[in-house]
Design an enzyme around this catalytic site. Structure first.
Site, PDB file in Angstrom:
ATOM      1  N   ARG A   1       0.844  -1.201   0.000  1.00 37.11           N
ATOM      2  CA  ARG A   1       0.000   0.000   0.000  1.00 37.11           C
ATOM      3  C   ARG A   1       0.872   1.241   0.000  1.00 37.11           C
ATOM      4  NH1 ARG A   1      -3.369  -3.686   2.427  1.00 37.11           N
ATOM      5  NH2 ARG A   1      -5.198  -4.020   1.075  1.00 37.11           N
TER       6      ARG A   1
ATOM      7  N   ASP B   1      -2.446  -0.652  12.713  1.00 36.65           N
ATOM      8  CA  ASP B   1      -2.905   0.475  11.872  1.00 36.65           C
ATOM      9  C   ASP B   1      -4.130   1.140  12.500  1.00 36.65           C
ATOM     10  OD1 ASP B   1      -4.169  -1.991  11.241  1.00 36.65           O
ATOM     11  OD2 ASP B   1      -4.804  -1.260   9.270  1.00 36.65           O
TER      12      ASP B   1
ATOM     13  N   ASP C   1      -6.650 -14.328   1.741  1.00 35.56           N
ATOM     14  CA  ASP C   1      -7.654 -13.544   2.471  1.00 35.56           C
ATOM     15  C   ASP C   1      -8.517 -12.726   1.504  1.00 35.56           C
ATOM     16  OD1 ASP C   1      -5.374 -11.988   1.812  1.00 35.56           O
ATOM     17  OD2 ASP C   1      -6.129 -10.384   3.100  1.00 35.56           O
ATOM     18  N   GLU C   2      -9.728 -12.429   1.957  1.00 32.51           N
ATOM     19  CA  GLU C   2     -10.608 -11.458   1.294  1.00 32.51           C
ATOM     20  C   GLU C   2     -10.746 -11.715  -0.210  1.00 32.51           C
ATOM     21  OE1 GLU C   2      -9.988  -7.586   4.141  1.00 32.51           O
ATOM     22  OE2 GLU C   2      -8.577  -7.811   2.485  1.00 32.51           O
TER      23      GLU C   2
ATOM     24  N   TRP D   1      -6.468 -13.782  11.518  1.00 34.99           N
ATOM     25  CA  TRP D   1      -6.569 -12.329  11.683  1.00 34.99           C
ATOM     26  C   TRP D   1      -7.951 -11.918  12.150  1.00 34.99           C
ATOM     27  CZ3 TRP D   1      -9.398  -8.746   8.583  1.00 34.99           C
ATOM     28  CH2 TRP D   1     -10.038  -9.288   7.475  1.00 34.99           C
TER      29      TRP D   1
ATOM     30  N   HIS E   1      -6.655  -9.715  -4.261  1.00 32.84           N
ATOM     31  CA  HIS E   1      -5.704  -8.593  -4.120  1.00 32.84           C
ATOM     32  C   HIS E   1      -4.801  -8.493  -5.349  1.00 32.84           C
ATOM     33  CE1 HIS E   1      -6.681  -7.834   0.171  1.00 32.84           C
ATOM     34  NE2 HIS E   1      -6.911  -9.113   0.191  1.00 32.84           N
TER      35      HIS E   1
ATOM     36  N   TRP F   1      -0.666  -2.634   8.516  1.00 33.94           N
ATOM     37  CA  TRP F   1      -1.180  -2.340   7.167  1.00 33.94           C
ATOM     38  C   TRP F   1      -0.961  -0.848   6.938  1.00 33.94           C
ATOM     39  CZ3 TRP F   1      -2.068  -6.574   4.514  1.00 33.94           C
ATOM     40  CH2 TRP F   1      -2.364  -7.747   5.209  1.00 33.94           C
ATOM     41  N   THR F   2      -0.730  -0.460   5.680  1.00 32.33           N
ATOM     42  CA  THR F   2      -0.218   0.893   5.486  1.00 32.33           C
ATOM     43  C   THR F   2      -1.064   1.761   4.552  1.00 32.33           C
ATOM     44  OG1 THR F   2       1.281   0.137   3.738  1.00 32.33           O
ATOM     45  CG2 THR F   2       2.157   0.190   6.000  1.00 32.33           C
TER      46      THR F   2
ATOM     47  N   ASP G   1      -0.149  -6.182  -3.313  1.00 38.30           N
ATOM     48  CA  ASP G   1      -1.577  -5.991  -3.085  1.00 38.30           C
ATOM     49  C   ASP G   1      -2.127  -5.254  -4.302  1.00 38.30           C
ATOM     50  OD1 ASP G   1      -4.168  -5.675  -1.713  1.00 38.30           O
ATOM     51  OD2 ASP G   1      -3.000  -6.348   0.011  1.00 38.30           O
TER      52      ASP G   1
END
Ligand code: ACM
Length: 530
Positions: free
Chosen positions: A128, A387, A292-293, A360, A229, A435-436, A157
């Site tokens: 990110r 974050d 994930d996701e 997570w 992602h 996470w950024t 990502d």
């Protein structure tokens, strides 16, 4: 000291450590990186003696400071290195400065120490926002001071790809940068800067990072997060996507439907990428493959992918995802690396038994993974997503939500009492995530990590923060000052660290947790909408 040693006894004698102090014994090379600021010299008289005792575990050590010098006995390189870190913490904070030529009093002590958990991790999302190599090396040094030993780098990502590829050069040429970046708060209308953002590590950079980390007892855990992602990858190589369409490197946050194809050419592409990564990193015991996701809509809609799924005898796209991740984990195992995944991949089923699960979405799903025989690294959003803001105050810099306080982190128990012995035995350790999306630069990394990562380090080393943590932390901040760390002061940000303009935070951690709880009790769910 932070983390506090398992046993520390004061002795009446003391010693003075001078610059140029000699270091002798069979583990000299292991301690030198820890004592670099003290200018030790190899030699064979007095000073610091470092010897191996095969009866001790690799990370265990005993440290004795007496009137004739310092004696370290360690099970292996790591134990010797941590003994030297503890020795350094016995000196005044000013010894952490590059002043050179110091003469430092050391109180007489006897320490016997070893970690509670083997995996004491920090994760950094370099996708990110990109953080240059020098910041990674500096972070490794700070981890070493805290006896943290796993650096998980989230290397790709939707918003960027961060490694050179000689086999697929468009990854670093095209996927490593975006023309602008979203600046709005969560759930606000999109606003953007007009500033290009990008960067990537060359394979030589990664080799250097891994070698630097190894000499400081830190293992790099590379993550290529698939099959979701995927926008950045599909900006460079759309042919590996489920639809074949070209995507842009994303300039805003949230979960994207961009997804890789599960067909053999994409698997071959990813195995080639892992070959390049593992080749650069050297002996790499772990590689993270994400999971994930994942939004499976494009898989469900594709006749080609549907036909492939049926040819494999798989009943659902969830099973196909499990099959895809399993093929990658098998390829990694052939190369000597264990796969690590986020917990949705466990919920989808079909993992290799040796795959490590990062829960997570909370320790409930972590417990299910442990009960199923998987090793688990505790990574729950609450309280290990750094974050989130440190306090519910409009002064805090923009964060995904608020608040995860230092006290929240310090209260974390990685192995809940109600777990069975067998479940508890599968907890490898603890890892905090940074996470950024809203961490644009290295100064903000410092602010978000420290001092909360000090509490993470003590929980990971000792199983929970030990007595006197607050007092020891107050003293420890002097070391962070000397090291030049721009941590968050305990009573709130400095004026230049405050958020401008003031805006209330959009998301409360309690709201996120109740939604995640609902989702992780639903085995079919793979997509929390935070
Ligand atoms: C995650 O936060 N999506 C692992």
């Amino acid at each position: 000291m932070i983390p506090r040693p398992a046993l520390l006894r004061d002795l009446s004698a003391s010693y003075v450590l001078n610059a140029g102090v000699t270091v002798s014994g069979d583990l000299v090379d292991a301690v030198r990186p820890a004592l670099a600021r003290l200018d030790p010299l190899p030699g064979d008289s007095g000073g610091i003696d470092v010897r191996r005792d095969p009866e001790l575990g690799e990370e265990a050590y005993r440290l004795t400071v007496g009137s004739r010098g310092v004696e370290i006995v360690a099970g292996g390189r790591a134990g010797a290195f941590y003994a030297a870190q503890s020795l350094h913490q016995l000196l005044p904070a000013a010894s952490y400065r590059f002043t050179g030529g110091g003469s430092w009093p050391v109180p007489g002590v006897r320490i016997e120490d070893e970690p509670r958990f083997a995996w004491r991790g920090l994760h950094l999302d370099v996708a990110r926002h990109f953080f240059p190599k020098r910041e990674i090396l500096r972070l490794i040094d700070l981890m070493a001071v805290h006896k943290l030993n796993r650096l998980h780098l989230h290397l790709v990502d939707d918003q960027g790809w961060r490694v050179e590829s000689r086999a697929y050069p468009r990854l670093h040429e095209v996927a490593s940068h975006r023309p602008r970046t979203a600046t709005n708060h969560h759930r606000e209308p999109d606003t953007y800067d007009d500033v290009p953002h990008g960067g990537y590590y060359t394979l030589d950079d990664l080799a250097e990072i891994a070698a630097y980390a190894r000499s400081r007892c830190v293992v790099i855990v590379p993550e290529i997060d698939v099959p979701g992602h995927a926008s950045a990858i599909l900006a460079a190589y759309p042919e590996f996507g489920a639809t074949g369409e070209r995507h842009d490197v994303l300039d805003r946050w949230g979960i994207s439907p961009a997804i890789l194809s599960p067909l053999p050419p994409t698997v071959e592409f990813l195995v080639t990428i892992f070959d390049e990564l593992l080749g650069a990193l050297g002996e790499t015991p772990y590689a993270h493959i994400g999971g994930d996701e994942v939004v499976l809509d494009h898989w469900a809609a594709s006749p080609e992918i549907g036909a492939y799924r049926e040819s494999l005898g798989l009943a659902s796209v969830n099973e196909l995802q499990a099959w895809f991740l399993r093929r990658l984990a098998d390829a990694l195992a052939e190369r000597g690396a264990r796969a690590v995944v986020w917990d949705e991949a466990f919920v989808s089923g079909g993992l290799r038994q040796d795959t490590i699960v990062m829960p997570w979405r909370g320790m409930n799903v972590g417990r299910r993974a442990a009960a199923a025989g998987h090793d688990v690294v505790a990574t729950p959003v609450y309280p290990l997503y750094l974050d989130y803001a440190e306090a519910s105050s409009p002064d805090e810099p923009m964060a995904i939500g608020d608040a995860i306080t230092l006290a929240d982190v310090a209260a974390f128990a990685p192995v809940p009492a109600e777990w069975s012995e067998q479940e508890r035995a599968h907890v490898l350790g603890v890892q905090a995530q940074l996470w950024t999306e809203r961490v644009p630069d290295a100064r903000t990394v410092d602010y978000r990590l420290w001092p909360r990562a000090c509490a993470v380090a003590e929980v990971a080393w000792s199983g929970g923060v030990a007595d006197g943590f607050d007092g020891r932390l107050a003293e420890h901040l002097g070391r962070l000052d000397a090291l030049g760390v721009e941590y968050r002061p305990l009573d709130g940000p400095h004026p230049w660290q405050r958020r401008r303009p003031h805006r209330p935070s959009a998301v409360r951690i309690t709201e996120v947790m109740s939604r995640i709880d609902a989702l992780t009790h639903d085995a079919e769910s793979t997509r929390p909408s935070i």
